[in-house]
Every structure is written in structure tokens, then in C-alpha cells.
Scaffold this active site. Structure first.
Site, PDB file in Angstrom:
ATOM      1  N   GLY A 117      18.179  -9.446  12.826  1.00  0.00           N
ATOM      2  CA  GLY A 117      18.921  -8.858  11.713  1.00  0.00           C
ATOM      3  C   GLY A 117      18.036  -8.098  10.734  1.00  0.00           C
ATOM      4  O   GLY A 117      18.357  -6.997  10.297  1.00  0.00           O
ATOM      5  N   ARG A 143      11.450  -8.815   9.520  1.00  0.00           N
ATOM      6  CA  ARG A 143      11.192  -9.732  10.627  1.00  0.00           C
ATOM      7  C   ARG A 143      10.903  -8.962  11.924  1.00  0.00           C
ATOM      8  O   ARG A 143      10.022  -9.343  12.698  1.00  0.00           O
ATOM      9  CB  ARG A 143      12.408 -10.632  10.801  1.00  0.00           C
ATOM     10  CG  ARG A 143      12.166 -11.796  11.683  1.00  0.00           C
ATOM     11  CD  ARG A 143      13.383 -12.686  11.726  1.00  0.00           C
ATOM     12  NE  ARG A 143      13.332 -13.745  10.754  1.00  0.00           N
ATOM     13  CZ  ARG A 143      14.391 -14.478  10.407  1.00  0.00           C
ATOM     14  NH1 ARG A 143      15.562 -14.229  10.938  1.00  0.00           N
ATOM     15  NH2 ARG A 143      14.275 -15.435   9.531  1.00  0.00           N
ATOM     16  N   ARG A 184      16.860   4.591   7.560  1.00  0.00           N
ATOM     17  CA  ARG A 184      17.373   3.508   6.703  1.00  0.00           C
ATOM     18  C   ARG A 184      16.472   2.289   6.666  1.00  0.00           C
ATOM     19  O   ARG A 184      16.931   1.162   6.453  1.00  0.00           O
ATOM     20  CB  ARG A 184      18.777   3.072   7.138  1.00  0.00           C
ATOM     21  CG  ARG A 184      19.836   4.100   6.842  1.00  0.00           C
ATOM     22  CD  ARG A 184      21.188   3.677   7.365  1.00  0.00           C
ATOM     23  NE  ARG A 184      22.121   4.749   7.134  1.00  0.00           N
ATOM     24  CZ  ARG A 184      23.087   4.713   6.213  1.00  0.00           C
ATOM     25  NH1 ARG A 184      23.267   3.655   5.471  1.00  0.00           N
ATOM     26  NH2 ARG A 184      23.881   5.743   6.058  1.00  0.00           N
ATOM     27  N   ARG A 232      19.903 -10.471  21.280  1.00  0.00           N
ATOM     28  CA  ARG A 232      19.832 -10.665  19.829  1.00  0.00           C
ATOM     29  C   ARG A 232      19.317 -12.068  19.557  1.00  0.00           C
ATOM     30  O   ARG A 232      19.776 -13.041  20.154  1.00  0.00           O
ATOM     31  CB  ARG A 232      21.233 -10.497  19.216  1.00  0.00           C
ATOM     32  CG  ARG A 232      21.467 -11.321  17.974  1.00  0.00           C
ATOM     33  CD  ARG A 232      22.738 -10.989  17.228  1.00  0.00           C
ATOM     34  NE  ARG A 232      23.181 -12.096  16.402  1.00  0.00           N
ATOM     35  CZ  ARG A 232      22.617 -12.502  15.275  1.00  0.00           C
ATOM     36  NH1 ARG A 232      21.534 -11.882  14.810  1.00  0.00           N
ATOM     37  NH2 ARG A 232      23.087 -13.532  14.590  1.00  0.00           N
ATOM     38  N   GLY A 259      18.964 -14.469  16.368  1.00  0.00           N
ATOM     39  CA  GLY A 259      19.356 -14.545  14.961  1.00  0.00           C
ATOM     40  C   GLY A 259      19.374 -15.957  14.434  1.00  0.00           C
ATOM     41  O   GLY A 259      18.960 -16.895  15.110  1.00  0.00           O
ATOM     42  N   MET A 293      27.338 -13.633  12.472  1.00  0.00           N
ATOM     43  CA  MET A 293      28.151 -12.470  12.115  1.00  0.00           C
ATOM     44  C   MET A 293      27.950 -11.237  13.004  1.00  0.00           C
ATOM     45  O   MET A 293      28.415 -10.153  12.643  1.00  0.00           O
ATOM     46  CB  MET A 293      27.890 -12.101  10.647  1.00  0.00           C
ATOM     47  CG  MET A 293      28.191 -13.247   9.688  1.00  0.00           C
ATOM     48  SD  MET A 293      27.975 -12.826   7.962  1.00  0.00           S
ATOM     49  CE  MET A 293      29.255 -11.607   7.754  1.00  0.00           C
ATOM     50  N   ASP A 353      21.024 -23.550   8.964  1.00  0.00           N
ATOM     51  CA  ASP A 353      21.730 -24.412   8.016  1.00  0.00           C
ATOM     52  C   ASP A 353      22.905 -25.060   8.747  1.00  0.00           C
ATOM     53  O   ASP A 353      23.293 -24.607   9.821  1.00  0.00           O
ATOM     54  CB  ASP A 353      22.207 -23.613   6.797  1.00  0.00           C
ATOM     55  CG  ASP A 353      22.973 -22.350   7.170  1.00  0.00           C
ATOM     56  OD1 ASP A 353      22.456 -21.544   7.956  1.00  0.00           O
ATOM     57  OD2 ASP A 353      24.107 -22.183   6.702  1.00  0.00           O
TER      58      ASP A 353
HETATM   59  N1  HPA Z   1      27.486 -18.003   7.971  1.00  0.00           N
HETATM   60  C1  HPA Z   1      27.423 -16.838   8.590  1.00  0.00           C
HETATM   61  N2  HPA Z   1      26.326 -16.406   9.171  1.00  0.00           N
HETATM   62  C2  HPA Z   1      25.229 -17.198   9.144  1.00  0.00           C
HETATM   63  C3  HPA Z   1      25.245 -18.417   8.515  1.00  0.00           C
HETATM   64  C4  HPA Z   1      26.432 -18.853   7.906  1.00  0.00           C
HETATM   65  O1  HPA Z   1      26.513 -19.928   7.334  1.00  0.00           O
HETATM   66  N3  HPA Z   1      24.001 -18.960   8.643  1.00  0.00           N
HETATM   67  C5  HPA Z   1      23.275 -18.083   9.354  1.00  0.00           C
HETATM   68  N4  HPA Z   1      24.015 -17.003   9.654  1.00  0.00           N
END
Ligand code: HPA
Length: 235
Positions: free
Chosen positions: A21, A25, A44, A88, A90, A180, A204
Site C-alpha cells: 500500500g 514501504r 504521485r 499484494r 498488505g 481494503m 490489529d
Molecule cells: N480495517 C481495514 N483495513 C485494515 C485494517 C482494518 O482494521 N487493518 C489493516 N488494514
């Protein structure tokens, strides 16, 4: 051939692209792991690098956040740059309380209600599939790591800040985590008959509240990256 969002020459983009993303990184990964490195695009600030990983040619490119962003870059890579495979790597928020941060999730399927290319999203929601061979390869490669690994369906949401109870949705549909971008990537790969896979590191946990600070997030991400390169590049 340049596009509105990518100034690279066609020959400067490898057939296999590793995407993350965050542009910072992407640069760090390229500088740490690639030989014969060349910056091939910086429109960009989405700095894109092509080089060699243990002798094999690869491009590393950021895709930004959300399906519209990943959708633009991957559409162009597949359609105009002749890219055959995009992996990908992420971060993802886990939706099951028992999933530890740092766990690797291989996204065999992506459940989504995205508005991105909703021409292909029937009845408001859909399951999109990763390339099955890449999924099998990822399972084999990550089996050899000492990381916790899960594979299955993830939720690709259009909103980070939301009133939706994503943990409840996860329980109902057996979704491992929420990110996402996977659906945008898979929609394009399926449309152009190309290969794609999303591999995520759990940053998380929305069910337990466990979270890594920025530094630990970065460390756990780098523990997995060499395996991700193997998935992208090995036969
Ligand atoms: N929500 C959406 N995308 C994410 C999250 C989340 O909590 N953590 C890492 N990518």
C-alpha cells in the site's frame, strides 16, 4: 507506454509485480532486497522499482489505499504493461478474537460490497477468487516458515472508519480479517485472465482489541517478506 498514473516504459516493468500500500514501504523493500535496482516511475509519489531478487526480475510498486486506487494501478499493469502476476502484501485487521497479530493470512477469496467496478459485483456483494495455483504455492512456502498462517476468505471493505459491525459480519460469513484492496486486485486479474494473490500480515485485531505499534507492525511485516518474494517468483 506511459499512462496517466504511470510514466514507466513498458520494458521497464517486470512480468511479476509485488505491491504494497505504502510508497515508503515499497522503496524500503526495493532498496533492501533488490539488486540492479532502477526507479521506473514516480507519478504521485508512487515510486516504482524494478530489479532482481536472487537473479529473478521483479517490479515493486505501491498501490495506495482502497479499491479505486489499487484498481487503477493494477488495471494499467495488466492491460498496458503486460504484467502476468501481481502479489499484494498488505496489513489486515483480524476478525476472529483468537488470531494473533503477526499472523499471515493467505486470501484465497475476497468477500466485498465494493463500488469499484460494480458492473462485476452482482446483487451488491460478491466473492472474488485469487489464482488457485498461487494460493497453493503460498500455502507450501509459508508452511516452511515459523509464522502462524491461515488461509481462507477475507473481507474487502471500502471504509476504514465505519459503523458496520465487521466482527459480527466476520462471524456470520467466516471471514478471517478485513482490508481494503484485495477485491479491486482480484476483479482486474479475473477480468484480464491474469494471476493475483493477496497475502496479509495481521496488524490489529478488531475482535480482541490487540494491536501492534508502528514499529512492531513494521518488524512483523518484514519477517514475512522473503516468503512473499518466494511465492511471487518461484516456480
Ligand atoms: N480495517 C481495514 N483495513 C485494515 C485494517 C482494518 O482494521 N487493518 C489493516 N488494514
Amino acid at each position: 507506454m506511459a499512462t496517466p498514473h504511470n510514466s514507466a516504459n513498458k520494458k521497464d516493468i517486470a512480468k511479476t509485480v509485488l505491491m504494497v500500500g505504502d510508497p515508503i514501504r515499497a522503496k524500503k523493500i526495493a532498496e533492501k532486497y533488490l539488486q540492479d535496482l532502477k526507479e521506473v516511475n514516480n507519478v504521485r509519489g508512487m515510486n516504482t522499482f524494478t530489479g532482481k531478487y536472487h537473479g529473478k526480475r521483479i517490479t515493486i510498486m505501491p498501490h495506495g489505499m482502497g479499491c479505486p486506487s489499487v484498481g487503477i494501478y493494477t488495471y494499467e499493469l495488466f492491460k498496458f504493461y503486460g504484467v502476468e502476476r501481481i502479489v499484494r502484501f498488505g496489513t489486515i485487521g483480524a476478525l476472529k478474537a483468537e488470531t494473533k497479530v503477526g499472523t499471515i493470512i493467505i486470501a484465497e477469496k475476497s468477500y466485498t460490497k465494493t463500488n469499484y467496478f460494480d458492473f462485476y459485483i452482482k446483487n451488491g456483494a460478491s466473492y472474488l477468487s485469487a489464482n488457485p495455483e498461487l494460493v497453493e504455492k503460498a500455502k507450501r512456502v509459508f508452511e516452511k516458515s515459523n509464522l502462524n498462517v491461515q488461509e481462507g476468505t477475507i473481507y474487502c471493505s471500502d471504509t476504514f472508519y465505519t459503523d458496520e459491525d465487521q466482527v459480527a459480519l466476520g462471524k456470520k460469513l467466516n471471514l478471517l480479517g478485513v482490508e481494503m484492496e484485495s477485491a479491486g486486485l482480484y476483479i482486474n486479474a479475473n477480468m484480464f485472465n491474469k494471476q493475483a494473490l493477496t497475502i496479509c500480515s495481521v496488524s490489529d485485531n478488531l475482535a480482541s482489541g490487540e494491536a501492534l505499534d508502528a514499529k512492531d507492525r513494521e518488524n512483523s511485516f518484514y519477517q514475512a517478506i522473503e516468503y512473499v518474494f518466494k511465492v511471487a517468483l518461484e516456480k
